[in-house]
Design a protein around this motif. Structure first.
Motif, PDB file in Angstrom:
ATOM      1  N   VAL A  51     -41.333 -33.686   7.393  1.00 22.34           N
ATOM      2  CA  VAL A  51     -40.836 -34.056   6.064  1.00 22.34           C
ATOM      3  C   VAL A  51     -39.881 -35.235   6.170  1.00 22.34           C
ATOM      4  N   VAL A  79     -46.628 -33.725  -2.134  1.00 22.72           N
ATOM      5  CA  VAL A  79     -47.402 -32.563  -1.697  1.00 22.72           C
ATOM      6  C   VAL A  79     -46.520 -31.646  -0.846  1.00 22.72           C
ATOM      7  N   LEU A  80     -45.767 -32.237   0.078  1.00 19.38           N
ATOM      8  CA  LEU A  80     -44.862 -31.442   0.918  1.00 19.38           C
ATOM      9  C   LEU A  80     -43.809 -30.750   0.060  1.00 19.38           C
ATOM     10  N   SER A  82     -44.160 -29.766  -2.956  1.00 20.58           N
ATOM     11  CA  SER A  82     -44.812 -28.620  -3.597  1.00 20.58           C
ATOM     12  C   SER A  82     -44.850 -27.437  -2.655  1.00 20.58           C
ATOM     13  N   SER A  83     -45.166 -27.705  -1.402  1.00 17.56           N
ATOM     14  CA  SER A  83     -45.233 -26.650  -0.397  1.00 17.56           C
ATOM     15  C   SER A  83     -43.869 -25.996  -0.209  1.00 17.56           C
ATOM     16  N   ILE A  84     -42.832 -26.823  -0.147  1.00 14.57           N
ATOM     17  CA  ILE A  84     -41.472 -26.304   0.005  1.00 14.57           C
ATOM     18  C   ILE A  84     -41.094 -25.483  -1.219  1.00 14.57           C
ATOM     19  N   VAL A  86     -43.131 -23.830  -3.206  1.00 12.15           N
ATOM     20  CA  VAL A  86     -43.855 -22.558  -3.111  1.00 12.15           C
ATOM     21  C   VAL A  86     -43.126 -21.605  -2.170  1.00 12.15           C
ATOM     22  N   ALA A  87     -42.582 -22.158  -1.100  1.00  8.76           N
ATOM     23  CA  ALA A  87     -41.921 -21.326  -0.094  1.00  8.76           C
ATOM     24  C   ALA A  87     -40.596 -20.760  -0.569  1.00  8.76           C
ATOM     25  N   PHE A  88     -39.812 -21.578  -1.230  1.00  4.77           N
ATOM     26  CA  PHE A  88     -38.442 -21.153  -1.514  1.00  4.77           C
ATOM     27  C   PHE A  88     -38.161 -20.743  -2.944  1.00  4.77           C
TER      28      PHE A  88
ATOM     29  N   ALA B  83     -52.697 -33.312   3.788  1.00  3.13           N
ATOM     30  CA  ALA B  83     -51.588 -32.524   3.248  1.00  3.13           C
ATOM     31  C   ALA B  83     -52.082 -31.597   2.141  1.00  3.13           C
ATOM     32  N   LEU B  87     -51.979 -27.532   2.359  1.00  2.00           N
ATOM     33  CA  LEU B  87     -51.342 -26.690   1.350  1.00  2.00           C
ATOM     34  C   LEU B  87     -52.344 -25.683   0.796  1.00  2.00           C
ATOM     35  N   ALA B 208     -47.257 -28.699   5.733  1.00  2.00           N
ATOM     36  CA  ALA B 208     -47.694 -28.394   4.370  1.00  2.00           C
ATOM     37  C   ALA B 208     -48.079 -26.931   4.235  1.00  2.00           C
ATOM     38  N   PHE B 211     -44.729 -24.192   5.534  1.00  2.00           N
ATOM     39  CA  PHE B 211     -43.734 -23.727   4.565  1.00  2.00           C
ATOM     40  C   PHE B 211     -44.253 -22.529   3.780  1.00  2.00           C
ATOM     41  N   VAL B 212     -45.536 -22.571   3.438  1.00  2.24           N
ATOM     42  CA  VAL B 212     -46.140 -21.468   2.684  1.00  2.24           C
ATOM     43  C   VAL B 212     -46.061 -20.174   3.510  1.00  2.24           C
ATOM     44  N   TYR B 214     -43.950 -19.526   5.879  1.00  2.89           N
ATOM     45  CA  TYR B 214     -42.531 -19.168   5.972  1.00  2.89           C
ATOM     46  C   TYR B 214     -42.106 -18.395   4.735  1.00  2.89           C
ATOM     47  N   GLY B 215     -42.475 -18.940   3.569  1.00  2.21           N
ATOM     48  CA  GLY B 215     -42.099 -18.311   2.309  1.00  2.21           C
ATOM     49  C   GLY B 215     -42.703 -16.927   2.142  1.00  2.21           C
ATOM     50  N   ARG B 216     -43.903 -16.736   2.704  1.00  4.52           N
ATOM     51  CA  ARG B 216     -44.572 -15.439   2.589  1.00  4.52           C
ATOM     52  C   ARG B 216     -44.034 -14.436   3.593  1.00  4.52           C
TER      53      ARG B 216
END
Lengths: 90, 270
Positions: A51, A79-80, A82-84, A86-88, B83, B87, B208, B211-212, B214-216
Motif C-alpha cells: 500500500v 482498490v486497495l 476498498s479492501s482495507i 472491507v477489513a476494518f 488488484a 479483492l 488486496a 486485508f480481507v 485479516y478482517g475475516r
C-alpha cells in the motif's frame, strides 16, 4: 522523464527494504516472546508495505504530471482502500 | 522458541527460496506443505501463505528494482486488473468449502505444471534502438547490449492479470505462474522483465486479498508470522540466485513436483 522514474524506483526500493526490516523485527519479537501484539503489528506492516509503495508511486507520478500512469496508480490505491475498508469497517 | 515454530519458519524459508529462485513465489509450495504435511486447515494455510507471498514479493522486488528489470509502467497498468482480481478472489473464498478449495488448488497446480513445461522463452527483444517502445514497452540491457521491446495484445495481458489476481486471492499463491508465460508468449515482453514486473505486482495483489482475510479473522497470527519470517531472508537470497536457475531440467523437475502435488491435493477430496 526516464530519470525521474528511476529515482522514484530507488526511493520505493529503500522504503520497501526498511518496511521489511521492521516487519522482520516485529515478527521475531512476537515469536520469541509469544506476544500476539508484536505478531499482529508485523503482519500489518507487511500488509501495508505494498500500500505504501503504491502511495509513493502515485505521489511521485502526479508530481511529475504523469496523469495517465498517476491516475492508474491512484485507481490501484482505490482498490486497495476498498479492501482495507472491507477489513476494518464491515 | 518451540520446535513447531522453527519448523514453520523453515517451511517459509524453504518455499521462499525455491519460489524466488524459480520466479514462482512460495505460495504454490507452501499451502500444500502446510495442509498435506503439517495438518494445517486449508483456509489458515492460504491466509498465512498470502502474508508470506507479500514478504517474498516485496523482498524480491527490492533486488529486481536494483537490477532495473521492473517495467514500472506496465506493472501499474496491469496492477489495476490483478488488484481487482485479488479483492474479488479474497471475498469469494469465503463462499467455497474446504473440499472445493483443495480441488481448485489441484486443478490450478496441474495447469501451472503444464505452463512451466510449455513456456516458449521468447526473447522478444529488438536490437534496433530507433524503434519506439511505446508507452508500455521499454529497454533491456543484456550482456552489455541495450535492446528495445514493445508490448502487444494488452487485452490478453489484462485478462490474464485479472485471472491471476483472482487465483491469488482464492488460493494464497502469487499468480506469477499465470502472468509470466502469457506476458512472454503473447504480449512481447522479454522473460526476465515479465518475471520481475510480475513479482512487483504480486505484493499489491496479495495485499488486496490479504486485508480481507485479516478482517475475516482467517489469519492465524503465529502461523503467518512464522512462515513470513522464514520467507523474508530466504526470498532475498532466492532473488539474487534467480539468474542462475534457468536450466531446462530444473523447470521440468519443478513441473513434475507441481504435478505430483496437484495429485496429492486432489486426492484429499476423495
Amino acid at each position: 522523464m526516464t530519470d525521474k522514474i528511476v529515482t522514484l524506483e530507488q526511493v520505493v526500493e529503500g522504503v520497501l527494504t526498511f518496511a521489511l526490516l521492521v516487519a522482520s523485527a516485529l515478527l521475531l519479537l512476537g515469536l520469541l516472546r509469544g506476544e500476539e501484539l508484536a505478531l499482529r503489528a508485523g503482519i500489518l506492516v507487511l500488509l501495508f508495505t505494498p500500500v505504501t509503495r503504491v502511495v509513493l508511486v502515485t505521489a511521485g507520478l502526479l508530481r511529475v504530471r504523469d496523469y495517465l500512469f498517476g491516475g492508474l496508480s491512484a485507481f490501484v490505491l482505490a482498490v486497495l482502500a476498498s479492501s482495507i475498508w472491507v477489513a476494518f469497517w464491515p | 522458541m518451540p520446535g513447531s515454530t522453527l519448523l514453520l519458519i523453515l517451511s517459509g524459508a524453504l518455499t521462499g527460496v525455491v519460489g524466488a529462485t524459480l520466479g514462482l513465489g512460495g505460495g504454490v509450495l507452501l499451502v500444500p506443505l502446510l495442509t498435506l504435511a503439517m495438518g494445517v486447515p486449508i483456509r489458515a494455510a492460504i491466509a498465512a501463505s498470502l502474508i508470506s507471498v507479500i514478504a517474498t514479493a516485496s523482498a524480491s522486488s527490492t533486488v529486481n528494482l536494483e537490477k532495473g528489470l521492473v517495467n514500472l509502467r506496465l506493472g501499474l497498468a496491469l496492477e489495476v486488473a490483478t488488484a481487482i482480481g485479488g479483492l474479488g478472489g479474497g471475498l469469494a473464498s469465503s463462499l467455497l468449502s474446504t473440499d472445493q478449495l483443495f480441488l481448485l488448488f489441484a486443478v490450478t497446480l496441474a495447469v501451472m505444471s503444464l505452463a512451466m513445461v510449455w513456456r516458449s522463452g521468447r526473447r522478444n527483444v529488438i536490437a534496433d534502438l530507433t524503434v519506439d517502445p511505446g508507452p508500455l514497452g521499454g529497454t533491456l540491457v543484456e550482456a552489455g547490449t541495450t535492446y528495445v521491446y514493445r508490448v502487444r495484445r494488452l487485452g490478453v495481458a489484462y485478462g490474464s492479470s485479472l485471472v491471476a489476481g483472482a487465483i491469488s486471492g482464492l488460493l494464497g499463491v502469487g499468480g506469477g505462474i499465470i502472468k509470466v508465460p502469457i506476458l512472454n508468449t503473447f504480449c512481447g515482453v522479454p522473460i526476465r522483465v515479465a518475471a520481475s514486473t510480475s513479482a512487483f505486482m504480486i505484493g499489491v495483489t496479495a495485499a488486496a486479498s490479504g486485508f480481507v482475510y485479516y478482517g475475516r479473522g482467517d489469519i492465524d497470527l503465529h502461523l503467518a508470522g512464522a512462515v513470513a519470517l522464514g520467507a523474508l531472508p530466504a526470498s532475498l537470497l532466492g532473488a539474487r540466485l534467480s539468474h542462475r536457475a534457468s536450466t531446462r531440467w530444473l523447470k521440468f523437475l519443478m513441473a513434475a513436483i507441481l504435478a505430483g502435488v496437484a495429485l496429492q491435493m486432489g486426492w484429499r477430496v476423495r
